[in-house]
Design an enzyme around this catalytic site. Structure first.
Site, PDB file in Angstrom:
ATOM      1  N   HIS A  67     -11.292  67.062  67.407  1.00  0.00           N
ATOM      2  CA  HIS A  67     -11.559  68.558  66.763  1.00  0.00           C
ATOM      3  C   HIS A  67     -12.849  69.082  66.607  1.00  0.00           C
ATOM      4  O   HIS A  67     -13.559  68.053  66.905  1.00  0.00           O
ATOM      5  CB  HIS A  67     -10.674  68.543  65.190  1.00  0.00           C
ATOM      6  CG  HIS A  67      -9.126  68.316  65.358  1.00  0.00           C
ATOM      7  ND1 HIS A  67      -8.511  67.119  65.494  1.00  0.00           N
ATOM      8  CD2 HIS A  67      -8.329  69.487  65.389  1.00  0.00           C
ATOM      9  CE1 HIS A  67      -7.244  67.486  65.249  1.00  0.00           C
ATOM     10  NE2 HIS A  67      -7.185  68.918  65.450  1.00  0.00           N
ATOM     11  N   LYS A  78     -14.099  70.085  60.770  1.00  0.00           N
ATOM     12  CA  LYS A  78     -12.863  69.809  60.294  1.00  0.00           C
ATOM     13  C   LYS A  78     -13.246  68.221  59.291  1.00  0.00           C
ATOM     14  O   LYS A  78     -13.896  67.450  59.715  1.00  0.00           O
ATOM     15  CB  LYS A  78     -12.014  69.006  61.437  1.00  0.00           C
ATOM     16  CG  LYS A  78     -10.566  68.512  60.849  1.00  0.00           C
ATOM     17  CD  LYS A  78      -9.713  68.603  61.865  1.00  0.00           C
ATOM     18  CE  LYS A  78      -8.230  67.947  61.165  1.00  0.00           C
ATOM     19  NZ  LYS A  78      -7.541  69.030  60.188  1.00  0.00           N
TER      20      LYS A  78
END
Ligand code: NAD
Length: 259
Positions: free
Chosen positions: A136, A140
């Site tokens: 990601h 995040k």
């Protein structure tokens, strides 16, 4: 439908763009300024909305749920990384409908089923070592992702040679009975999950790769449309099964779990 955006960051903006296309009205956009107060104050911002859609941070989730209950506004919780206190808040927020899930992409739910079937086949054949990798964007905060968490749960359930899973690489010698889940945080990757089945003669990979945030936003809106006017707490898997009219007894859809 009248929608309140709880959290007006990357996902809040993506939901807003899709909501316009689906002819919903955004009646509140709540950023850090509005989200800092007590549940009662937050409830005032939600009271004009039919459904609130929450994409914030896990520590805020119990307060957002309490506020939705006070306002009588149905709620979609897209935030990940929340704890047991959020689950308790969901159970005690009576009179509203709540949908929660770590991944609102419909494609990911198809991916869960494919990964579950693949694990059953691998379990029958034997000789493969299974692992999960997720990647990601660098913003995040939680890891592994809620999606990887759920994926690992469903794989361990189906693989006789794995008794548990663990986040991160093994400290020294890998334990063959542990499924390892590794995480990458880099750049602006929208979200990628791979299940690898590594054998002596070959390797099989199943990957889901999000192209952007629109898939999550679209799923969150589908959940909002579905939950409005219903009572009770539902996982997104349950909602998707009903929306897609899939067999809800299908074991490969797995049990949903949010952190
Ligand atoms: P973001 O950082 O862009 O936005 C977060 C929002 O929360 C912002 O409005 C920010 O001001 C607010 N906020 C953050 N910390 C706060 C605090 N301490 N107090 C008050 N307000 C605060 O994040 P994002 O990319 O929109 O993601 C939000 C959440 O949604 C994350 O938990 C992410 O993992 C999750 N997510 C879920 C899905 C899904 O399909 N369920 C998809 C993508 C992201």
């Amino acid at each position: 439908m009248k929608i309140a955006l709880v959290g007006y960051g990357r996902m809040g903006h993506a939901v807003e763009a899709q909501a316009r296309d689906r002819e919903h009205e955004i009646v509140a956009r709540l950023g850090r300024g509005e989200l800092g107060g007590r549940a009662r104050d937050l409830a005032e911002h939600l009271s004009d909305a039919d459904v609130a859609i929450d994409f914030t941070v896990g520590e805020l989730t119990p307060r957002v749920i309490e506020a939705a209950g006070l306002a009588g506004t149905d709620l979609v919780v897209g935030t990940t990384g929340f704890g047991d206190d959020a689950h308790e808040a969901m159970e005690s927020a009576g009179g509203i409908g709540i949908v929660h899930g770590p991944n609102f992409s419909i494609g990911v739910h198809v991916f869960f089923r494919i990964a579950g079937q693949a694990a059953r086949l691998i379990d029958g054949v034997g000789g493969y070592d299974t692992h999960v990798n997720e990647a990601h964007h660098r913003h995040k905060r939680d890891h592994p992702s809620g999606t990887a968490w759920r994926l690992a749960d469903l794989l361990v359930e189906r693989l006789g040679d794995k008794t548990q899973w663990r986040s991160g690489p093994p400290a020294e010698q890998p334990d063959p009975a542990t499924l390892y889940v590794t995480s990458v945080r880099a750049g602006e990757i929208p979200g990628s999950h791979t299940v690898g089945f590594d054998g002596v003669h070959d390797r099989i990979e199943v990957t889901h790769e999000a192209r952007g945030r629109d898939g999550f936003a679209s799923g969150a809106l589908r959940a909002a449309e579905w939950i409005h006017g219903r009572d009770g707490v539902f996982t997104f898997t349950e909602v998707i099964d009903r929306i897609l009219d899939l067999d809800t007894d299908d074991a490969d859809s797995g049990e949903e779990r949010d952190e």
